[in-house]
Structure formats: C-alpha cells, structure tokens
Design a protein around this motif. Structure first.
Motif, PDB file in Angstrom:
ATOM      1  N   LYS A   1       2.796   5.550   0.027  1.00  0.00           N
ATOM      2  CA  LYS A   1       2.704   6.646  -0.927  1.00  0.00           C
ATOM      3  C   LYS A   1       3.734   6.446  -2.048  1.00  0.00           C
ATOM      4  CE  LYS A   1       0.940  10.912  -1.072  1.00  0.00           C
ATOM      5  NZ  LYS A   1       0.478  12.149  -0.539  1.00  0.00           N
ATOM      6  N   GLU A   2       4.963   6.103  -1.663  1.00  0.00           N
ATOM      7  CA  GLU A   2       6.023   6.057  -2.655  1.00  0.00           C
ATOM      8  C   GLU A   2       6.099   4.728  -3.410  1.00  0.00           C
ATOM      9  OE1 GLU A   2       9.717   7.555  -0.919  1.00  0.00           O
ATOM     10  OE2 GLU A   2       8.518   9.054   0.142  1.00  0.00           O
ATOM     11  N   LEU A   3       5.744   3.633  -2.732  1.00  0.00           N
ATOM     12  CA  LEU A   3       5.902   2.327  -3.389  1.00  0.00           C
ATOM     13  C   LEU A   3       4.573   1.701  -3.802  1.00  0.00           C
ATOM     14  CD1 LEU A   3       8.664   0.784  -1.088  1.00  0.00           C
ATOM     15  CD2 LEU A   3       8.974   1.829  -3.332  1.00  0.00           C
ATOM     16  N   GLY A   4       3.478   2.132  -3.178  1.00  0.00           N
ATOM     17  CA  GLY A   4       2.215   1.459  -3.458  1.00  0.00           C
ATOM     18  C   GLY A   4       1.146   2.349  -4.059  1.00  0.00           C
ATOM     19  N   ASP A   5       1.462   3.614  -4.279  1.00  0.00           N
ATOM     20  CA  ASP A   5       0.486   4.580  -4.810  1.00  0.00           C
ATOM     21  C   ASP A   5      -0.798   4.630  -3.982  1.00  0.00           C
ATOM     22  OD1 ASP A   5       2.175   5.251  -6.970  1.00  0.00           O
ATOM     23  OD2 ASP A   5       1.489   3.484  -8.079  1.00  0.00           O
ATOM     24  N   VAL A   6      -0.683   4.421  -2.689  1.00  0.00           N
ATOM     25  CA  VAL A   6      -1.875   4.480  -1.830  1.00  0.00           C
ATOM     26  C   VAL A   6      -1.631   5.529  -0.737  1.00  0.00           C
ATOM     27  CG1 VAL A   6      -3.243   3.215  -0.109  1.00  0.00           C
ATOM     28  CG2 VAL A   6      -2.515   2.064  -2.208  1.00  0.00           C
ATOM     29  N   ASP A   7      -2.619   6.387  -0.525  1.00  0.00           N
ATOM     30  CA  ASP A   7      -2.552   7.328   0.587  1.00  0.00           C
ATOM     31  C   ASP A   7      -3.313   6.706   1.751  1.00  0.00           C
ATOM     32  OD1 ASP A   7      -2.821   9.301   2.456  1.00  0.00           O
ATOM     33  OD2 ASP A   7      -3.403  10.870   1.030  1.00  0.00           O
ATOM     34  N   ILE A   8      -2.593   6.245   2.754  1.00  0.00           N
ATOM     35  CA  ILE A   8      -3.250   5.481   3.822  1.00  0.00           C
ATOM     36  C   ILE A   8      -4.080   6.366   4.758  1.00  0.00           C
ATOM     37  CG2 ILE A   8      -1.480   3.678   3.765  1.00  0.00           C
ATOM     38  CD1 ILE A   8      -0.487   4.696   6.519  1.00  0.00           C
ATOM     39  N   THR A   9      -3.988   7.674   4.573  1.00  0.00           N
ATOM     40  CA  THR A   9      -4.865   8.539   5.373  1.00  0.00           C
ATOM     41  C   THR A   9      -6.258   8.649   4.750  1.00  0.00           C
ATOM     42  OG1 THR A   9      -4.265  10.605   4.253  1.00  0.00           O
ATOM     43  CG2 THR A   9      -2.878   9.929   6.113  1.00  0.00           C
ATOM     44  N   THR A  10      -6.384   8.181   3.488  1.00  0.00           N
ATOM     45  CA  THR A  10      -7.713   8.232   2.857  1.00  0.00           C
ATOM     46  C   THR A  10      -8.192   6.854   2.384  1.00  0.00           C
ATOM     47  OG1 THR A  10      -6.651   8.757   0.741  1.00  0.00           O
ATOM     48  CG2 THR A  10      -7.460  10.617   2.053  1.00  0.00           C
ATOM     49  N   ASP A  11      -7.256   5.940   2.119  1.00  0.00           N
ATOM     50  CA  ASP A  11      -7.645   4.636   1.559  1.00  0.00           C
ATOM     51  C   ASP A  11      -7.084   3.475   2.378  1.00  0.00           C
ATOM     52  OD1 ASP A  11      -9.055   5.432  -0.906  1.00  0.00           O
ATOM     53  OD2 ASP A  11      -7.118   6.361  -1.389  1.00  0.00           O
ATOM     54  N   PRO A  12      -7.769   2.319   2.319  1.00  0.00           N
ATOM     55  CA  PRO A  12      -7.248   1.161   3.048  1.00  0.00           C
ATOM     56  C   PRO A  12      -6.031   0.563   2.336  1.00  0.00           C
ATOM     57  CG  PRO A  12      -9.190   0.528   1.816  1.00  0.00           C
ATOM     58  CD  PRO A  12      -9.043   2.014   1.630  1.00  0.00           C
ATOM     59  N   MET A  13      -5.205  -0.160   3.116  1.00  0.00           N
ATOM     60  CA  MET A  13      -4.069  -0.877   2.543  1.00  0.00           C
ATOM     61  C   MET A  13      -4.532  -2.281   2.174  1.00  0.00           C
ATOM     62  SD  MET A  13      -1.546   0.102   5.667  1.00  0.00           S
ATOM     63  CE  MET A  13      -2.589   1.066   6.742  1.00  0.00           C
ATOM     64  N   GLU A  14      -3.880  -2.885   1.205  1.00  0.00           N
ATOM     65  CA  GLU A  14      -4.117  -4.305   0.926  1.00  0.00           C
ATOM     66  C   GLU A  14      -2.985  -5.096   1.562  1.00  0.00           C
ATOM     67  OE1 GLU A  14      -5.470  -6.167  -2.862  1.00  0.00           O
ATOM     68  OE2 GLU A  14      -5.254  -4.104  -3.572  1.00  0.00           O
ATOM     69  N   VAL A  15      -3.343  -6.071   2.382  1.00  0.00           N
ATOM     70  CA  VAL A  15      -2.308  -6.801   3.119  1.00  0.00           C
ATOM     71  C   VAL A  15      -2.505  -8.315   3.055  1.00  0.00           C
ATOM     72  CG1 VAL A  15      -2.002  -4.895   4.759  1.00  0.00           C
ATOM     73  CG2 VAL A  15      -3.606  -6.745   5.313  1.00  0.00           C
ATOM     74  N   GLY A  16      -1.427  -9.049   3.223  1.00  0.00           N
ATOM     75  CA  GLY A  16      -1.493 -10.509   3.291  1.00  0.00           C
ATOM     76  C   GLY A  16      -0.269 -11.042   4.013  1.00  0.00           C
ATOM     77  N   PRO A  17      -0.320 -12.315   4.405  1.00  0.00           N
ATOM     78  CA  PRO A  17       0.790 -12.883   5.189  1.00  0.00           C
ATOM     79  C   PRO A  17       2.132 -12.872   4.440  1.00  0.00           C
ATOM     80  CG  PRO A  17      -1.151 -14.296   5.297  1.00  0.00           C
ATOM     81  CD  PRO A  17      -1.435 -13.263   4.251  1.00  0.00           C
ATOM     82  N   THR A  18       3.192 -12.680   5.194  1.00  0.00           N
ATOM     83  CA  THR A  18       4.535 -12.670   4.628  1.00  0.00           C
ATOM     84  C   THR A  18       5.483 -13.358   5.606  1.00  0.00           C
ATOM     85  OG1 THR A  18       6.322 -11.209   3.846  1.00  0.00           O
ATOM     86  CG2 THR A  18       4.935 -10.317   5.564  1.00  0.00           C
ATOM     87  N   ALA A  19       6.378 -14.215   5.074  1.00  0.00           N
ATOM     88  CA  ALA A  19       7.316 -14.946   5.935  1.00  0.00           C
ATOM     89  C   ALA A  19       8.209 -13.934   6.641  1.00  0.00           C
ATOM     90  CB  ALA A  19       8.166 -15.905   5.104  1.00  0.00           C
ATOM     91  N   HIS A  20       8.240 -14.008   7.954  1.00  0.00           N
ATOM     92  CA  HIS A  20       8.774 -12.873   8.705  1.00  0.00           C
ATOM     93  C   HIS A  20       9.839 -13.270   9.719  1.00  0.00           C
ATOM     94  CE1 HIS A  20       8.777  -8.990  10.607  1.00  0.00           C
ATOM     95  NE2 HIS A  20       8.317  -9.441  11.748  1.00  0.00           N
ATOM     96  N   TYR A  21       9.598 -14.359  10.455  1.00  0.00           N
ATOM     97  CA  TYR A  21      10.443 -14.615  11.623  1.00  0.00           C
ATOM     98  C   TYR A  21      10.469 -16.106  11.905  1.00  0.00           C
ATOM     99  CZ  TYR A  21      12.311 -14.059  16.362  1.00  0.00           C
ATOM    100  OH  TYR A  21      13.096 -14.104  17.485  1.00  0.00           O
ATOM    101  N   THR A  22      11.629 -16.625  12.290  1.00  0.00           N
ATOM    102  CA  THR A  22      11.671 -18.030  12.663  1.00  0.00           C
ATOM    103  C   THR A  22      11.791 -18.155  14.180  1.00  0.00           C
ATOM    104  OG1 THR A  22      12.986 -20.040  12.596  1.00  0.00           O
ATOM    105  CG2 THR A  22      14.166 -18.033  12.110  1.00  0.00           C
TER     106      THR A  22
END
Lengths: 607, 282
Positions: free
Chosen positions: A363-384
C-alpha cells in the motif's frame, strides 16, 4: 604497546554480528559464566534478522502430529539436493523445537492454535505445517526476544562498531581489529575465542532483498585469516521480490503469502507452477488445481490432508527459475515479473490479519492494495547457502578458536535452503557456536597481540584517505552489483562466468585506488570502501566455484549443464581458500559419508 | 525513469551547530526520501551521514524529520511533496543529540531498555506447553510490532520539549512494559517501577506518539492509559491505601484491563483470564 595507542577491550569470547545467531551465541557463552563482548555494525536489534517474515521451522507437531525431526531432516536434505552436511541437518532438525520453546520461555509470542499451543504454517518444501510464526514479522519477534533476554546477562555490546581484520597467530585466533562508525577511531579486541555471525552477502547483487550490512564480512574476515569458504556457488534467489516501482525492486515478499494460499500466475492468468514440477517432487506434488486447493484447505486442519501439496510451495530454487522462464517466454507481468495473487484466495480481513506487513508494504511503497489486486513479483538475491566451512558439531573453522554460525557459515542447507530453516539455523547453531566457543575459551591461554599486526590493519583501513585522487566507492559498488547480476545471476553459463571473473579482477584493482574525502567521523564512503574488499572476496569465490561446478543443482543453475549430476558433483563440495601468495585457490572436498542409520531415515520417505 | 527533479534541504552538522545545504536530485517512480539521500551521498556528498538498514520499514533505523514531521525516510515517498513548491526539508530527530548530519545519539533508549525487568514466565503445563488463546495475546502482539525507530520518543513533548529523558521512560518503553504486564505468562509486578522510575504520570495523553507510529500501534489508548489506570488504582485508591497501611503489602494481582480495539474506538472489556491462568498469577 599497541594497546596503549588504541582503545582495547578484552573478553573470553567475542561475537561479531548481533542478528539471531550472534545474539543466541552471546547468550550461550554468557550462560557459561564467561566474559562476552558482542560487536555489531548497526544498532542492537536492527540486524537483517528483523527482515525474516514467514517463520521458524521446527518439527513440533502442533498442527500435524505426524511431524517429527526425521521428516524435517529429510525435507531439509531433499531441499538441499543432498549436498548438505548431514550431521548439521540432523542436529538442526532435532534441536529446533527446543530452541522455539526457549524463545517462548524468554517472552516470544507466537501465533496460537485453537487449543492454545504454538501455531505452525505451511511453507515451501516442508511436508507438514511446520513454521512457528508471528504474522509476517517472525524475525522481529525473534531478535527482540533475544535482545531483551540478552541485555540482562551482562553481555557487553559494542554497537556501530565494524571489524576490519581478525587477529591470528599460527592458525589460532586471538582477537579482532575494527573501528567505531561514529568517530572513526580504531578499537582492538583481545579474545580467546571469536564467533562470526555476520550474515549474508546479498548486497553484491543489483536486485536483492538484503540490508546494507549484508556485505560478506564474516566470510571475508575468515578467509583472510586462513579459514576456508565452502559451497559459495549456491545463491538463493527468492522467487518473490517486489519488481515495481524501481525504488523497492528486490524487497522481499514473504513465502507466507503462498503458505496462506497465494498462487503464481502469468499474464494470461494461468497458474504457472503446474508446468514446473521436477521429478524429485513429482510424487508429492498436486498436478491439478483442484487437488492443490484441497491440500491448502485441509493440511492445516485436524487430520491433515491426503491430497498432494500445491506446486506453489515447491522449494525456492524451482519457483524462482519457473518465474524466470515465464518472463523469458514473454508471459510475464508488465514490469518483468509474474503475478502473485492472494486477493481472490483469501478474504480481505484474513489478508490483513495474517499478512499485515505485506499489506502495508504494498500500500505504502507499491500503490497496490493486495486485498483487491495481485502483486507483481520476481526473483531477488536473498540468501547464500555458502559460507565459512565449519565442523558440523562444534561450528569451529579450521582456525582454532574461530567459530561461525548462521548465514555466514556453510553446510546446513546444501545447495538450497528451505524457507523457515534460516531462523531455526540461527538459534540452533548460534547456541552451539556460543557453547563450543566458551568451552574452547575456558581452556585457552590469554592471547598476546603484537603491534605490527595492528599497525598493518590500521594502515590498510586508512589507505583510502591518503590518496591524491581516485575512485568513488559508491559507484564501484554499483558496478559490482551490475556485474554480478549480469554474469553470476539466476541462470549461469561458463562464458558469462569467465567474463564476470575478469570484471571482478578489474574491480579489485580499482578498489585499491578508492579515494575518500572528509574526516573519519561517521564517514559512510569510508565504510563502503572497506566493505567492498569483503564483497569482492565473496564474489570471486562465488564466481570461481560456479565455474567449477559443471551441473545445475539448487541455487546454482547452469544453462550449459542444465541437469543435476548423479555422479561426481553429487559427492563433492567446493572449497575456496587463500594461498600463501594471496591468490584464491579452489578445490573439491568429498561429502562426509552418511552412516547407515541416517541413510535409513532418508530412505523412509513415506509415499 | 523520468527526468523530474526535486530539491532537498538537508541539515549538515553536529550537536555544536550546522547549516542547511541544498541538493537537487532526479526522481523516479516510487522514490522515497532515503533514495534521494543515497543518491546525494553517491554523486554529490559522500560524507553525508545517514543511518539506515533494511529500506523496507522493518528495522526502524532511518527515522528523521521531513518537513518537520517525524518519519521513516524509507517509507516516505518523494511524490507526497510533488505539489509543494518548497524544497523538502530533512532534519535529524530533534529530541536526541546529533552525532553527524541525520544521525543522532539514541543510546538513552538502550539504557532505558535495560531497566525493564526481564520476562518471568509461570511454569509450563504438565505436557510441557504454554497454553494461551490467540484472543488473549493479540493486544500484546500489537505492542510487539514496535520496530524501535524511536519516532514516538522523539515526538513526545515530555522528552522533546521538557527534556525529561532520565525521569520519563517515554512511549516506547511504556508499551514495552505494558506488553510484559499484559503477557498471560508473566508473573512479575512492575507497577511501582512504572510509577517511579518510568514516570508514567508525566504522560498527559496527547497521543502524539500514536500519531507518528509507523507501525500504527495504538500506543496511548491500548498501552499507556490502561497502565496509568492500573498504577492509579493501586497507589491512589484510598481503600487500597488503607489496606496497605494496616495490613502491610497487599497481595498484588493482575486484573483484567479495558482495551480499545485496533481500528475502532469502542472500548471492549477483555475476557477474564481462565481460572488456571489466574491461579498461576497468584
């Protein structure tokens, strides 16, 4: 004497890093009635552990009574494609439930089952609902609990203090050298034992989920002191990072979204994961949407589910590569990801209650309300998965008195970590490292530190101030991130890896020419220039090991060797160490033989 | 990427003084104030000091004042100021000593945290578990969302304007105490500490802390007011005062508390503790 020139502190054990592993190690060493110093780059309680969202994996069997350490052990080994150090995976599975109960005893408030016990949720690669959690802020709960428990034990905390060198003598630890971030003054720690708990290396990738601290400090410090790094080719790209807007690209979206029923869809609305079920998981994964949904509905209810698991909760490496493939095939979302849909799967009220941080983040950073709309996602370097090579039982490196735990240590997760196994790793191996460091320190003689070594460390740290002109450390960091993302990313190929290695060597030369202006008072540019050395060591180890491993397994996917090798590479770990002349040397070490009784546990896989 | 530009005026200096310096940055979609600070640091002012960690609103490191309002810089969108022709002013948190530029000395908070007596749970059940109902812990889970950004401490006028750093614990630590006091397993009584050392009486319920909390914790209504009532009941109720005088220390009991629901303002009375839990408290 050097100690007269620089501020000096003496402890039996010092712990470097104050995330979950460091705090737990400090608590354990302190319980052994020793003098303990805890050194951290940030303020206490801000370490990257706060970012852990989904939960802590422990076979408590609160939701699914059939769960036990053997199933957890098997899931962990399978998730790591059997390249894990079996003994670490065993210790982890056996001890994790006690560590969770201990957190509760220290004040952690996990979400509850209907009968008042600790609730457990589903997660990728875990056969049963296994993750104790607090909504989507489990890491915060854990770090705050450890912090509040720890501050009453007499542990001396050195905040905003960065270690730039370990001090050793004949492969034996004797202390560490560093600086206060605030005023830039140097500080020497004399210590009989040292535990490294510095976390990951994600900051060397352009798209990553990590905080500024994750620059591979412990790995590099250990390497420079003569310890070995292992499994460095294995980098976990978390499948679901934010992709839009650019400001938050890479920021983590918890796997808990899929644990709560969220599904991955492409631009045509098709649920993608049914097309990416590998053979290893075929017999336990649903191949129709109806069965997957049946499992989601039933698996957390009394009696469990006889249906097979949803493919949306396959291990992370598989899901990340599936998303990568969908985008490459032109079926991605507008900003180069895929859709993660929870809105049509759960009520708005459920989403806000179970995933409050995700709701606010979008809501605050992506202007998306996830209770009504899907999120856009993709891989992100996370853990070694890679890190400092340690003894499975004691967490000691090949340097006597130098221990490592948590993300900066290798072995527990093999080629791919399951979600939820990180928080449990921190407390299980943090405790063991603290315990064995204390045991070692009790019998060790007080170290004496020689001036020359300290002066060399001071000269190294100050070199960037003494140049007439030179490179900008922030821009060099950007170049490193671009290079790693391009050459050593989610899908690798020999030619690219070799090009990447050349770029790393060129960058290394330029890092030697960084010029920093201004004084030493809270000088971020200076700190960045010192962190660059550490990231480059880890980057080179990753690149070299990735070239050496001619197969695809877990967090290492080769386009030129797309299959998992059933022969040679299934039996070896790749190790990096520094030669006398300062070069990086790569070699293979055989995986420890799995004893017969443990083999039996692995084969007991109930179909 | 757009080629839109924004102007920021950033405080540069330390506790002995400083000045505002003006910087221009190119903006892009979703950009937050912390991105702008990083951009300035990388390209214009490498010495600019800022404290940050996660850049996702989880760690609470990057608190500052943006146009005078206490904010996490990582959660403050540049686009929020699009219609404002004035430069965006970024200053360090006012209530704390400045170390350099936007970095303040928040060590007082860590000293205060150490004064809170550790959690002291009742024994486990016979089967080795601790049983708690989700309904009974949701209020405390709300307090435990705190990311220790200290924006509430910075805003609280008792600390900010009256400098009561040593006599008043501040909102963060009052809800930490409330979280322990309302914890179904905890057995300690911290009321005296709340009254004396933590100075809960200084709070006059202006709710400024609640307003700035980035985690939207209802600090005042759900945490501080119930604690104030409990302390008042205990120490200023004449009947209890008499009992204490005559009969020595009254056995301290944890009573159930009125709490305010998160998103409404209707007070609801919390369920009485189960018999077993009440017994364990005694």
């Amino acid at each position: 004497m050097a100690s007269a020139k620089y501020e000096t502190h003496e402890h039996d054990v010092i712990i470097i890093g104050a995330g979950g592993a460091g705090l737990r190690a400090a608590i354990e060493a302190s319980n052994e009635k020793l003098s303990v110093g805890l050194v951290c780059k940030s303020l206490l309680g801000k370490a990257h552990t706060v970012m852990a969202e989904g939960g802590i994996a422990a076979a408590m069997g609160n939701v699914e009574p059939r769960d036990n350490w053997k199933v957890h052990f098997r899931d962990t080994m399978k998730g790591g494609r059997f390249l894990n150090q079996w003994r670490m995976a065993q210790l982890h599975a056996m001890e994790a439930p006690d560590r969770v109960k201990e957190l509760e005893e220290w004040g952690a408030l996990f979400d509850r089952t209907a009968d008042g016990r600790i609730l457990q949720r589903n997660f990728g690669g875990h056969k049963y609902p296994r993750l104790a959690h607090v909504g989507d802020r489990t890491g915060l709960e854990m770090i705050r609990t450890l912090q509040q428990h720890g501050v009453h034990l007499g542990i001396k905390v050195y905040m905003e203090c960065t270690i730039s060198r370990l001090l050793t003598d004949d492969d034996k630890i004797k202390g560490a050298f560093g600086y206060w971030r605030e005023n830039g003054k140097f500080v020497v720690f004399k210590s009989k034992a040292v535990v490294l708990a510095t976390g990951g290396i994600g900051r060397m990738f352009k798209i990553n989920s990590n905080s500024w601290e994750c620059t591979g400090d412990g790995q590099a410090l250990a390497y420079l002191a003569g310890a070995e790094l292992m499994d460095m080719e294995f980098m976990q790209f978390h499948p679901t990072g934010m992709v839009w807007p650019p400001s938050v690209r890479g920021t983590l979206i918890t796997e808990g979204v899929r644990g709560e029923g969220g599904t991955l869809r492409n631009k045509d609305g098709k649920r993608i994961m049914f097309d990416y079920i590998p053979e290893l998981y075929a017999n336990e994964t649903a191949d129709t949407e109806a069965e997957a949904d049946k499992w989601l509905a039933e698996s957390t209810q009394a009696g469990g589910s006889k249906a097979k698991r949803t493919p949306d909760l396959l291990p992370r490496d598989i899901v990340a590569r599936a998303i990568h493939a969908e985008v490459k095939a032109g079926r991605g979302s507008p900003h180069g990801g895929v859709f993660l849909d929870i809105a049509t799967r759960r009520s708005a009220e459920d989403i806000k209650r179970k995933l409050p941080a995700m709701y606010h983040q979008f809501k605050e950073l992506g202007d998306v309300d996830i209770t009504t709309d899907p999120m856009e996602v993709g891989p992100t370097a996370h853990y070694t998965m890679g890190g400092i090579r340690v003894d499975s039982d004691t967490q000691e490196s090949r340097i006597k008195g130098l221990f490592a735990a948590g993300e900066c240590a290798a072995g527990m997760h093999g080629s791919n970590r399951l979600g939820g196994n990180s928080l449990s790793d921190l407390v299980v191996f943090g405790r063991l490292a603290g315990l064995h460091a204390a045991k070692y320190a009790r019998d060790a003689a007080a170290p004496s530190i020689d001036d020359g070594e300290i002066e060399a460390a001071a000269t190294e740290a100050l070199a960037v101030f003494n140049r007439e002109e030179g490179e900008n450390p922030f821009l060099l960091h950007d170049e490193l991130k671009d290079s790693m993302q391009k050459h050593v990313g989610i899908i690798r190929v020999e030619k690219e890896l070799k090009a990447g290695l050349l770029e790393l060597h060129a960058l290394k030369a330029r890092v030697g020419k960084i010029k920093v202006e201004d004084n030493r008072h809270f000088n971020t540019a200076w700190h960045q220039s010192l962190d660059m050395r550490n990231m480059l060591i880890c980057a080179e180890a990753m690149c070299q090991a990735a070239i050496a491993r001619k197969e695809s397994r877990g967090g290492h996917a080769r386009d030129d060797f797309p299959d998992q090798d059933k022969g040679h590479f299934s039996k070896v770990n790749i190790v990096s160490r520094m030669t006398k002349s300062g070069e990086m040397e790569i070699s293979e070490v055989p995986l420890p033989e799995v004893p017969a009784d443990i083999k039996k546990v692995l084969e007991e896989d109930s179909k | 990427m757009s080629d839109k530009k924004a102007t920021l005026k950033i405080y540069r200096g330390d506790n002995d003084g400083g000045e505002f310096k003006t910087y221009e940055v190119e903006t892009y979609p979703g950009m937050v104030v912390l991105d702008a600070i990083h951009d300035i640091q990388a390209k214009q002012e490498p010495g600019l000091a800022v404290r940050w960690n996660c850049k996702a609103g989880r760690c609470g490191s990057c608190g500052a004042e943006v146009n005078g309002k206490p904010k996490l810089m990582c959660m403050t969108r540049m686009s929020a100021y699009d219609d404002d022709p004035e430069p965006i002013m970024v200053t360090p948190m006012k209530a704390f000593p400045i170390l350099k530029d936007l970095v303040t000395d928040v060590s007082q908070n860590f000293r205060m945290a150490q004064k809170i007596p550790a959690f002291a749970p009742r024994p486990r059940e016979a089967d080795g578990t601790h049983r708690m109902q989700q309904d009974d812990i949701e209020r405390i889970q709300e307090f435990r969302k705190c990311i220790e950004c200290f924006l509430c401490q910075n805003t609280c006028h008792v600390i900010r304007d009256h400098g009561k750093k040593e006599d008043f614990a501040g909102p963060r630590f009052l809800i930490a105490m409330a979280g322990l006091d309302m914890h179904p397993l905890d057995t300690l009584d911290r009321r005296e500490l709340l009254k004396d050392e933590f100075g809960i009486g200084y709070c006059n319920i202006t709710r400024c802390c609640t307003e700035v909390c980035p985690e939207h914790i209802n600090i005042t209504d759900n945490g501080i007011i119930p604690m104030k009532e409990r302390v008042a009941d205990d120490y200023f109720d004449p009947v209890r005062w008499l009992i204490r005088k005559v009969g020595g220390e009254e056995k301290k009991k944890k009573a159930s508390l009125p709490v305010i629901q998160n998103e409404t303002s209707t007070p609801v009375v919390k369920k009485k503790k189960t018999e077993k839990a009440a017994k364990a408290d005694e």
